[in-house]
Design a protein around this motif. Sequence first.
Motif, short mmCIF file in Angstrom:
data_model
loop_
_atom_site.label_atom_id
_atom_site.label_comp_id
_atom_site.label_asym_id
_atom_site.label_seq_id
_atom_site.Cartn_x
_atom_site.Cartn_y
_atom_site.Cartn_z
N ALA A 99 39.89 41.40 40.80
CA ALA A 99 38.36 40.88 40.50
C ALA A 99 38.36 40.62 38.77
O ALA A 99 38.00 39.78 38.42
N GLN A 100 39.14 41.69 38.25
CA GLN A 100 39.03 41.42 36.78
C GLN A 100 39.97 40.24 36.32
O GLN A 100 39.50 39.47 35.35
N GLU A 124 39.75 45.85 42.42
CA GLU A 124 39.19 45.55 41.01
C GLU A 124 40.16 44.87 40.19
O GLU A 124 39.83 44.24 39.28
N ARG A 177 35.39 42.37 44.46
CA ARG A 177 34.63 43.78 44.05
C ARG A 177 34.20 44.18 45.36
O ARG A 177 34.48 45.32 45.64
N VAL A 191 35.14 36.65 42.07
CA VAL A 191 35.22 38.03 41.64
C VAL A 191 33.99 39.00 42.41
O VAL A 191 34.33 40.28 42.65
N GLU A 192 32.99 38.50 43.00
CA GLU A 192 31.94 39.20 43.70
C GLU A 192 32.68 39.67 45.16
O GLU A 192 32.64 40.73 45.56
#
Length: 66
Positions: A40-41, A37, A32, A28-29
């Motif tokens: 990442a979600q 995004e 992002r 995720v990090e």
Amino acid sequence: MPPPLKDRFLTFSLAEQLLMFGSEVKRVETLRAQGQEEYAQNAAARAFDLLFLVLNDARWRSRLRE
């Protein structure tokens, strides 16, 4: 056909389960930071799914406070 994720995930040790969760959080990090995004979600949703599986694994009930 491989067994469903939940069944297979529950065969791993606590350390392995937490490692998989941590990998998704790191993903995720990274995503992002790259401006991706949507991906990442999706990774965050997978991380939460893995966390809930760890918390609901009966083998670790006595260790939840760790």
